[in-house]
Scaffold this motif. Structure first.
Motif, mmCIF file in Angstrom:
data_model
loop_
_atom_site.group_PDB
_atom_site.id
_atom_site.type_symbol
_atom_site.label_atom_id
_atom_site.label_comp_id
_atom_site.label_asym_id
_atom_site.label_seq_id
_atom_site.Cartn_x
_atom_site.Cartn_y
_atom_site.Cartn_z
ATOM 1 N N ASP A 201 0.986 -1.146 -0.054
ATOM 2 C CA ASP A 201 -0.055 -0.069 -0.058
ATOM 3 C C ASP A 201 0.910 1.260 -0.019
ATOM 4 O OD1 ASP A 201 -2.304 -1.666 0.005
ATOM 5 O OD2 ASP A 201 -2.575 -1.283 1.997
ATOM 6 N N GLN A 202 2.109 0.991 0.153
ATOM 7 C CA GLN A 202 2.905 2.431 0.543
ATOM 8 C C GLN A 202 3.744 2.642 -1.075
ATOM 9 O OE1 GLN A 202 5.488 2.474 3.918
ATOM 10 N NE2 GLN A 202 4.681 0.704 4.601
ATOM 11 N N VAL A 203 3.728 1.471 -1.725
ATOM 12 C CA VAL A 203 4.407 1.804 -2.993
ATOM 13 C C VAL A 203 3.839 1.459 -4.232
ATOM 14 C CG1 VAL A 203 6.707 0.910 -1.749
ATOM 15 C CG2 VAL A 203 5.206 -0.782 -3.055
ATOM 16 N N THR A 204 2.361 1.380 -4.095
ATOM 17 C CA THR A 204 1.494 1.145 -5.379
ATOM 18 C C THR A 204 0.119 2.100 -5.044
ATOM 19 O OG1 THR A 204 0.468 -0.934 -4.544
ATOM 20 C CG2 THR A 204 2.499 -1.212 -5.945
ATOM 21 N N ASN A 205 -0.443 2.045 -6.177
ATOM 22 C CA ASN A 205 -1.967 3.030 -6.092
ATOM 23 C C ASN A 205 -2.656 2.454 -7.306
ATOM 24 O OD1 ASN A 205 -4.093 4.489 -5.742
ATOM 25 N ND2 ASN A 205 -3.067 6.511 -5.380
ATOM 26 N N ILE A 206 -3.550 1.470 -6.849
ATOM 27 C CA ILE A 206 -4.411 0.806 -8.130
ATOM 28 C C ILE A 206 -5.195 1.847 -8.591
ATOM 29 C CG2 ILE A 206 -3.754 -1.605 -7.598
ATOM 30 C CD1 ILE A 206 -6.550 -1.640 -6.409
ATOM 31 N N LYS A 207 -5.610 2.908 -8.041
ATOM 32 C CA LYS A 207 -6.567 3.783 -8.320
ATOM 33 C C LYS A 207 -6.185 4.875 -9.224
ATOM 34 C CE LYS A 207 -9.137 3.544 -4.029
ATOM 35 N NZ LYS A 207 -9.679 4.346 -2.866
ATOM 36 N N LYS A 208 -4.505 4.659 -9.341
ATOM 37 C CA LYS A 208 -4.128 5.759 -10.262
ATOM 38 C C LYS A 208 -3.641 4.819 -11.526
ATOM 39 C CE LYS A 208 -3.667 9.965 -8.497
ATOM 40 N NZ LYS A 208 -4.074 11.365 -9.391
ATOM 41 N N ASP A 209 -4.033 5.492 -12.788
ATOM 42 C CA ASP A 209 -3.677 4.733 -14.157
ATOM 43 C C ASP A 209 -2.157 5.227 -14.532
ATOM 44 O OD1 ASP A 209 -4.316 7.357 -14.962
ATOM 45 O OD2 ASP A 209 -5.587 6.261 -16.561
ATOM 46 N N PHE A 210 -1.588 5.933 -13.910
ATOM 47 C CA PHE A 210 -0.287 6.458 -14.160
ATOM 48 C C PHE A 210 0.698 6.387 -12.689
ATOM 49 C CE2 PHE A 210 -1.819 10.307 -12.615
ATOM 50 C CZ PHE A 210 -0.767 11.236 -12.088
ATOM 51 N N PRO A 211 1.942 6.149 -13.067
ATOM 52 C CA PRO A 211 2.803 6.052 -14.275
ATOM 53 C C PRO A 211 2.211 4.591 -14.952
ATOM 54 C CG PRO A 211 4.171 6.578 -12.642
ATOM 55 C CD PRO A 211 2.873 6.273 -12.163
ATOM 56 N N ARG A 212 2.358 4.617 -16.369
ATOM 57 C CA ARG A 212 1.860 3.425 -17.125
ATOM 58 C C ARG A 212 2.753 3.381 -18.137
ATOM 59 N NH1 ARG A 212 -2.474 7.191 -17.362
ATOM 60 N NH2 ARG A 212 -1.991 8.594 -19.119
ATOM 61 N N PHE A 213 2.681 1.925 -18.870
ATOM 62 C CA PHE A 213 3.291 1.771 -20.121
ATOM 63 C C PHE A 213 2.449 1.043 -21.068
ATOM 64 C CE2 PHE A 213 5.908 -0.744 -17.366
ATOM 65 C CZ PHE A 213 5.459 -2.004 -17.967
ATOM 66 N N VAL A 214 2.783 0.730 -22.366
ATOM 67 C CA VAL A 214 2.308 -0.054 -23.178
ATOM 68 C C VAL A 214 3.136 -1.199 -23.231
ATOM 69 C CG1 VAL A 214 2.052 -0.340 -25.613
ATOM 70 C CG2 VAL A 214 1.231 1.595 -24.844
ATOM 71 N N HIS A 215 2.562 -2.283 -22.825
ATOM 72 C CA HIS A 215 3.169 -3.631 -22.719
ATOM 73 C C HIS A 215 2.957 -4.293 -24.059
ATOM 74 C CE1 HIS A 215 5.466 -6.890 -21.374
ATOM 75 N NE2 HIS A 215 5.448 -6.495 -20.110
ATOM 76 N N MET A 216 4.105 -4.762 -24.833
ATOM 77 C CA MET A 216 3.766 -5.140 -26.267
ATOM 78 C C MET A 216 3.805 -6.751 -26.103
ATOM 79 S SD MET A 216 2.510 -3.073 -28.170
ATOM 80 C CE MET A 216 2.675 -4.190 -29.583
ATOM 81 N N LYS A 217 3.791 -7.384 -25.137
ATOM 82 C CA LYS A 217 3.713 -8.926 -24.792
ATOM 83 C C LYS A 217 2.608 -9.405 -25.820
ATOM 84 C CE LYS A 217 7.383 -10.434 -22.440
ATOM 85 N NZ LYS A 217 7.110 -11.089 -21.352
ATOM 86 N N SER A 218 2.555 -10.212 -26.661
ATOM 87 C CA SER A 218 1.540 -10.320 -27.620
ATOM 88 C C SER A 218 0.291 -10.762 -27.048
ATOM 89 C CB SER A 218 2.051 -11.618 -28.704
ATOM 90 O OG SER A 218 2.560 -12.803 -27.902
ATOM 91 N N LYS A 219 0.496 -11.744 -25.783
ATOM 92 C CA LYS A 219 -0.800 -12.262 -25.214
ATOM 93 C C LYS A 219 -1.514 -11.361 -24.539
ATOM 94 C CE LYS A 219 1.138 -17.191 -24.755
ATOM 95 N NZ LYS A 219 1.707 -18.239 -23.886
ATOM 96 N N VAL A 220 -1.012 -10.152 -24.186
ATOM 97 C CA VAL A 220 -2.138 -9.145 -23.324
ATOM 98 C C VAL A 220 -2.727 -8.286 -24.511
ATOM 99 C CG1 VAL A 220 -0.412 -9.337 -21.486
ATOM 100 C CG2 VAL A 220 -0.078 -7.271 -23.338
ATOM 101 N N GLN A 221 -2.507 -8.641 -25.724
ATOM 102 C CA GLN A 221 -3.080 -7.481 -26.779
ATOM 103 C C GLN A 221 -4.717 -7.835 -26.914
ATOM 104 O OE1 GLN A 221 -1.149 -4.842 -27.308
ATOM 105 N NE2 GLN A 221 0.390 -6.002 -26.309
ATOM 106 N N GLY A 222 -5.175 -9.029 -26.433
ATOM 107 C CA GLY A 222 -6.633 -8.990 -26.826
ATOM 108 C C GLY A 222 -6.915 -9.634 -28.402
ATOM 109 N N TRP A 223 -5.847 -10.451 -28.827
ATOM 110 C CA TRP A 223 -6.069 -10.808 -30.017
ATOM 111 C C TRP A 223 -6.862 -12.149 -30.006
ATOM 112 C CZ3 TRP A 223 -0.267 -9.369 -30.952
ATOM 113 C CH2 TRP A 223 -0.273 -8.235 -31.501
ATOM 114 N N SER A 224 -7.625 -12.619 -31.046
ATOM 115 C CA SER A 224 -8.341 -13.935 -30.918
ATOM 116 C C SER A 224 -7.498 -14.932 -31.338
ATOM 117 C CB SER A 224 -9.622 -13.842 -31.685
ATOM 118 O OG SER A 224 -9.278 -13.581 -33.082
ATOM 119 N N GLU A 225 -6.704 -14.656 -32.022
ATOM 120 C CA GLU A 225 -5.569 -15.840 -32.489
ATOM 121 C C GLU A 225 -4.136 -15.493 -31.750
ATOM 122 O OE1 GLU A 225 -5.224 -15.938 -36.796
ATOM 123 O OE2 GLU A 225 -7.223 -16.600 -36.935
#
Length: 275
Positions: A201-225
């Motif tokens: 709770d001292q080192v994260t804040n899930i209510k904040k959507d930043f800092p963030r980054f685009v993660h290009m691992k293929s399985k998180v992109q929501g592709w059907s295939e």
């Protein structure tokens, strides 16, 4: 108080990535200090883009290695030339100015990204790569972009990371036995350290959507295939702005695949930096 980015890179391929990351920072950021920690010899002209190139210390104390050099990462706290530091993976790419994030980060002694997005800008709510975190009830943090201030809390965290790094089989067996890996990872090591210290709770804040980054691992992109490489699925283009498919990338991208970083792309970054 000095602020800057710090990259650890070992091996020529990762040094090349760190160089490109530094160029992207210099080209886009208002706060654009960046330093490199390495024990790999680097080309002299690479040094021009870094504030400091710092030799990895205490190598004689290290035994064994892994492909991510996790046993060295605890040292970043001790060698950072900045009072406030954002630690980056080498395969990060800055697309626009996120210097305003520092105003938020300075409220913390230690802070970890918990939000990642797809290249289309959608928040990733579930990652197949994170099953070990879910099943072992570990904090779902991403080490690829994290912040620390020279402070007691950050010092304690990195001391635990050092201890885990030298005894990872023992700590993983106790705190993360499900989906037990063949080698350590910094995300998992950092998550275990946070759990041991009881500081999520001292080192994260899930209510904040930043800092963030685009993660290009293929399985998180929501592709059907399912695809092994995101580059097999969509094209990329850079000419001052970075596009994946038809989507212009904003803020920070974690491109993950080494062959994305071509000599042509680096040359375009160098031209922008020189200009």
């Amino acid at each position: 108080m000095s602020k800057g980015y710090l990259i650890f890179a070992q091996g020529l391929e990762y040094i090349k990535q760190a160089y490109a990351c530094a160029l992207s920072i210099k080209n886009t950021q208002t706060i654009n200090n960046v330093s490199l920690v390495t024990h790999t010899p680097i080309p002299n002209y690479y040094r021009e883009v870094f504030d400091e190139v710092i030799e990895t210390p205490w190598l004689e104390a290290d035994t064994g290695t892994d492909r991510f050099s996790t046993q060295h990462r605890w040292k970043l706290y001790h060698v950072s030339p900045y009072e406030e530091t954002v630690v980056l993976d080498s395969d990060m790419f800055f697309c626009s100015d996120v210097s305003h994030w520092w105003n938020y980060l300075t409220n913390y002694d230690l802070y970890f990204t918990t939000n990642i997005k797809t290249y289309r800008g959608s928040l990733v709510s579930y990652s197949p790569y994170r099953e070990a975190f879910y099943e072992n009830n570990l904090p779902n943090i991403y080490i690829a972009f994290h912040y620390f201030k020279k402070s007691d809390l950050a010092f304690k965290f990195y001391k635990i990371v050092e201890l885990i790094g030298h005894n990872w089989e023992l700590f993983y067996g106790k705190y993360s036995p499900k989906k037990y890996p063949q080698e350590p990872s910094m995300d998992r090591t950092a998550a275990i350290a946070i759990k041991i210290l009881g500081i999520e709770d001292q080192v994260t804040n899930i209510k904040k959507d930043f800092p963030r980054f685009v993660h290009m691992k293929s399985k998180v992109q929501g592709w059907s295939e399912e695809t092994f490489s995101w580059q097999e699925k969509i094209p990329s283009f850079y000419d001052g702005d970075l596009f994946f498919g038809n989507y212009k990338q904003q803020e920070v991208v974690h491109y993950t695949e080494n062959d994305f970083l071509t000599d042509e792309l680096i040359k375009k970054l160098e031209v922008s930096y020189a200009g």
